[in-house]
Structures are given as C-alpha cells and as structure tokens.
Design a protein around this motif. Sequence first.
Motif, PDB file in Angstrom:
ATOM      1  N   LEU A 149      60.618  17.822  45.399  1.00  0.00           N
ATOM      2  CA  LEU A 149      59.370  17.907  46.113  1.00  0.00           C
ATOM      3  C   LEU A 149      59.206  18.820  47.397  1.00  0.00           C
ATOM      4  N   ALA A 150      60.269  18.629  48.292  1.00  0.00           N
ATOM      5  CA  ALA A 150      60.393  19.640  49.232  1.00  0.00           C
ATOM      6  C   ALA A 150      60.225  21.092  49.237  1.00  0.00           C
ATOM      7  N   LEU A 151      61.094  21.450  48.074  1.00  0.00           N
ATOM      8  CA  LEU A 151      61.089  22.780  47.622  1.00  0.00           C
ATOM      9  C   LEU A 151      59.564  23.032  47.092  1.00  0.00           C
ATOM     10  N   GLY A 152      58.918  22.255  46.398  1.00  0.00           N
ATOM     11  CA  GLY A 152      57.532  22.404  45.765  1.00  0.00           C
ATOM     12  C   GLY A 152      56.545  22.470  46.874  1.00  0.00           C
ATOM     13  N   LEU A 153      56.668  21.873  48.070  1.00  0.00           N
ATOM     14  CA  LEU A 153      55.912  22.056  49.062  1.00  0.00           C
ATOM     15  C   LEU A 153      56.262  22.992  49.637  1.00  0.00           C
ATOM     16  N   MET A 154      57.168  23.597  49.916  1.00  0.00           N
ATOM     17  CA  MET A 154      57.456  24.767  50.617  1.00  0.00           C
ATOM     18  C   MET A 154      56.872  26.102  49.602  1.00  0.00           C
ATOM     19  N   ALA A 155      57.087  25.991  48.589  1.00  0.00           N
ATOM     20  CA  ALA A 155      56.593  27.020  47.523  1.00  0.00           C
ATOM     21  C   ALA A 155      54.916  27.117  47.523  1.00  0.00           C
ATOM     22  N   VAL A 156      54.471  26.128  47.653  1.00  0.00           N
ATOM     23  CA  VAL A 156      52.977  26.032  47.713  1.00  0.00           C
ATOM     24  C   VAL A 156      52.439  26.795  48.971  1.00  0.00           C
ATOM     25  N   GLN A 157      53.216  26.622  50.232  1.00  0.00           N
ATOM     26  CA  GLN A 157      52.791  27.081  51.405  1.00  0.00           C
ATOM     27  C   GLN A 157      52.987  28.520  51.557  1.00  0.00           C
ATOM     28  N   VAL A 158      54.162  29.074  50.745  1.00  0.00           N
ATOM     29  CA  VAL A 158      54.547  30.438  50.785  1.00  0.00           C
ATOM     30  C   VAL A 158      53.594  31.268  49.689  1.00  0.00           C
ATOM     31  N   PHE A 159      53.525  30.607  48.541  1.00  0.00           N
ATOM     32  CA  PHE A 159      53.117  31.340  47.147  1.00  0.00           C
ATOM     33  C   PHE A 159      51.642  31.156  46.961  1.00  0.00           C
TER      34      PHE A 159
END
Length: 116
Positions: free
Chosen positions: A104-114
Amino acid sequence: MDIRSIIIGAFFMIAAQASTWFQLNSQFVWTWAKEHPWLFIIIPSIPISIFYYFATKYMVTGFGGVLWPARFLSFGIGVIIFALLVYLLKNEGMNAKTLVSLSLALGLMAVQVFWK
C-alpha cells in the motif's frame, strides 16, 4: 513536475527517516543506547531536522509547490525504511499484514509520482 528535485528530496527523506529510526529505536537494539538516551535525543536532532527540511523543500519544489504529494511520498519512504531496519536489526519477519502495508505504501508513492 521536476523529477530531479523529487529524487534529491527522496534521498534527504531516506536519510531523515533512517536517522529518526536510529534515534528512536536504538534503545531496543543496543543496551548502551538504552543507557545513554540523551545522546540519542540531543546529538542527532539538528542533523535530522536539516534532512527533513531539505527533503520537504526539494519534494514540494519537485511537485510544483504542492504539499500533499510530498507528504505522501515522505510517508511511503518512512514505512519502507522502518520495515527494512526492523527486519535487518530486530529480526522481525515480514508477515502478510506487513507485506500488504508495504504494498500500500508503494502504491501510494506510485500514485503521487506517476498519476498526472
């Protein structure tokens, strides 16, 4: 979006989160750290503050002056650093709940960046 600024900010955030982990959790890893709490309270405080300051500066700049993406990226980095250091230094294994949280943390980061 300025990816260079975001990357610089992320490196500062990694340093900040790792330093904070050691400041707060060394007492549970090493006896000498537990016996000298003021060393872990006072000495790293200024460098940690500097790391957080510049991490925030670069990430907010990288996201065009918007605060939320920088906050979510900081949170995700913190979760990952915490998980790695707990695994490496406390031998606390990764269970399903921890792996889902990391995902979930990785997904949250991916949403913000991509997500444009």
